[in-house]
Design a protein around this motif. Structure first.
Motif: not given
Length: 110
Positions: A22-46
């Motif tokens: 089998t040949k894998i051509h591509s891989f794509a995420f439909n959605e990426i979810s972060y843990a709330p504390e990681i998401a909050a830290g990323m938002l603060k930095r942004q």
């Protein structure tokens, strides 16, 4: 970031399915979810980066306004000593760069 992860996943999956032909051509995420504390830290930095960028823009504009005010007054024949220029520039920068409304003060000389 997701493109790099996708390329890595293609390589990992390809190594696992090679035996089946089998040949894998591509891989794509439909959605990426972060843990709330990681998401909050990323938002603060942004938000911090956006605040710093906005402040730089405000300060550059304020300096330009203050410089223009001093220059315009001089061109119109209003002379000021260095102390008066410093006071004017300081007041303008304080008002323009402040995140609060200006509170005018009228000196009542004796």
């Amino acid at each position: 970031e997701s493109a790099e992860i996708g390329m890595g996943m293609v390589q990992i999956l390809q190594s696992r399915v090679n035996i089946s032909g089998t040949k894998i051509h591509s891989f794509a995420f439909n959605e990426i979810s972060y843990a709330p504390e990681i998401a909050a830290g990323m938002l603060k930095r942004q938000q911090a980066a956006a605040t710093v960028a906005a402040r730089k823009t405000i300060i550059l504009g304020a300096v330009e306004i203050a410089h223009g005010a001093v220059q315009e007054l001089q061109e119109r024949g209003i002379s000021m000593d260095d102390k008066a220029k410093v006071a004017l520039v300081s007041n303008l920068l304080t008002v323009i760069c402040s995140d609060r409304d200006a509170q005018p003060i009228v000196p009542l000389g004796h």
